[in-house]
Design an enzyme around this catalytic site. Sequence first.
Site, PDB file in Angstrom:
ATOM      1  N   LYS A 274     -30.562  22.833 -32.737  1.00 54.53           N
ATOM      2  CA  LYS A 274     -31.633  22.715 -33.726  1.00 54.53           C
ATOM      3  C   LYS A 274     -32.228  24.088 -34.050  1.00 54.53           C
ATOM      4  O   LYS A 274     -32.347  24.967 -33.193  1.00 54.53           O
ATOM      5  CB  LYS A 274     -32.721  21.763 -33.227  1.00 54.53           C
ATOM      6  CG  LYS A 274     -32.256  20.295 -33.147  1.00 54.53           C
ATOM      7  CD  LYS A 274     -32.004  19.698 -34.515  1.00 54.53           C
ATOM      8  CE  LYS A 274     -31.417  18.289 -34.473  1.00 54.53           C
ATOM      9  NZ  LYS A 274     -32.376  17.249 -34.114  1.00 54.53           N
TER      10      LYS A 274
ATOM     11  N   ARG B  14     -29.267  13.631 -26.524  1.00 52.99           N
ATOM     12  CA  ARG B  14     -28.274  13.559 -27.598  1.00 52.99           C
ATOM     13  C   ARG B  14     -27.779  14.971 -27.861  1.00 52.99           C
ATOM     14  O   ARG B  14     -28.550  15.839 -28.276  1.00 52.99           O
ATOM     15  CB  ARG B  14     -28.889  12.953 -28.864  1.00 52.99           C
ATOM     16  CG  ARG B  14     -27.904  12.803 -30.022  1.00 52.99           C
ATOM     17  CD  ARG B  14     -28.600  12.222 -31.245  1.00 52.99           C
ATOM     18  NE  ARG B  14     -27.655  12.012 -32.345  1.00 52.99           N
ATOM     19  CZ  ARG B  14     -27.330  12.947 -33.240  1.00 52.99           C
ATOM     20  NH1 ARG B  14     -27.875  14.159 -33.175  1.00 52.99           N
ATOM     21  NH2 ARG B  14     -26.462  12.677 -34.209  1.00 52.99           N
TER      22      ARG B  14
END
Length: 295
Positions: free
Chosen positions: A240, A274
């Site tokens: 991210k 995840r």
Amino acid sequence: MLSNSETFQPSNSKTLQPFHSLNCNGRLVELDTPKIMGILNLTPDSFSDGGKFNSEKSALEHAEKLLKDGSEIIDIGPQSTRPNAEFLSSKEEIDRIGNMISLIKKEFPEALISLDTFYAETVKFGFNEGIDMINDISGGQYDDKMFDAAGETKLPYILMHVNPSYETMHDKVKFEDITLEVNRYFSKKTNELLEKGVRDITLDPGFGFGKTVEDQMKMIGETEYLGFGKFPLLIGISRKSFIYKPLGKSPMDINEETQKLHWKVLEQGAKILRVHDVAEAAVTIRQFCEKNKKC
């Protein structure tokens, strides 16, 4: 409305970890040991692996690698949700998925399959193909039939915090208190899901979706307060931008930093990670469990 002091009385998360399990089509998955959800994007345009696994051969090979590296859940994504990604209809998602779900189920019957979609019709298709859980980034906001589909299928449902429309999904919002905002959202949405008959709910605070770097780091530090321990937490911080952009690095070069953050959220009760890089996350979970004797 609760004040900050009333809302955030610690539950001594270092000693009291809620027990959680998920009923996946009759298979009870206990979350006393944190699980890994490995990412399988069937997309040509995902931000870090687009086009790598959008053929049957490459997708099956990647599914096998995810499982061998330590993933128990494979999250199949037919549509990219990165900024400026191509928007697909449910029919286009279903066409892209094809028979990948049934192929993976046949080849790897031990695998749990999660379907990453915000469409009710895609969920119904996936249910008939054998998926084990729904991963909806929209919190039921981009298709008003989604909560009905979750209730009808009785599948575990992953509820993510996100802005209220597809068009504003990535618009940065500076919240007065991000943890309070996410908990208000979770409270409202979980009540709606429970009314629809959904019993197995997992919460995802939505890293990478419409939040500032500062707010995302605050969520990392306050993970133990998200959802009040009532439901299991899924954390998706893999590759991210709130991690790599401030460091001036690429999404592929932040594994060390990511694992340190994984450790922090595991300490605060996170139950599912995840990730793209499964082997590295598996080492983190193993070392965490060995050190803390919590799992």
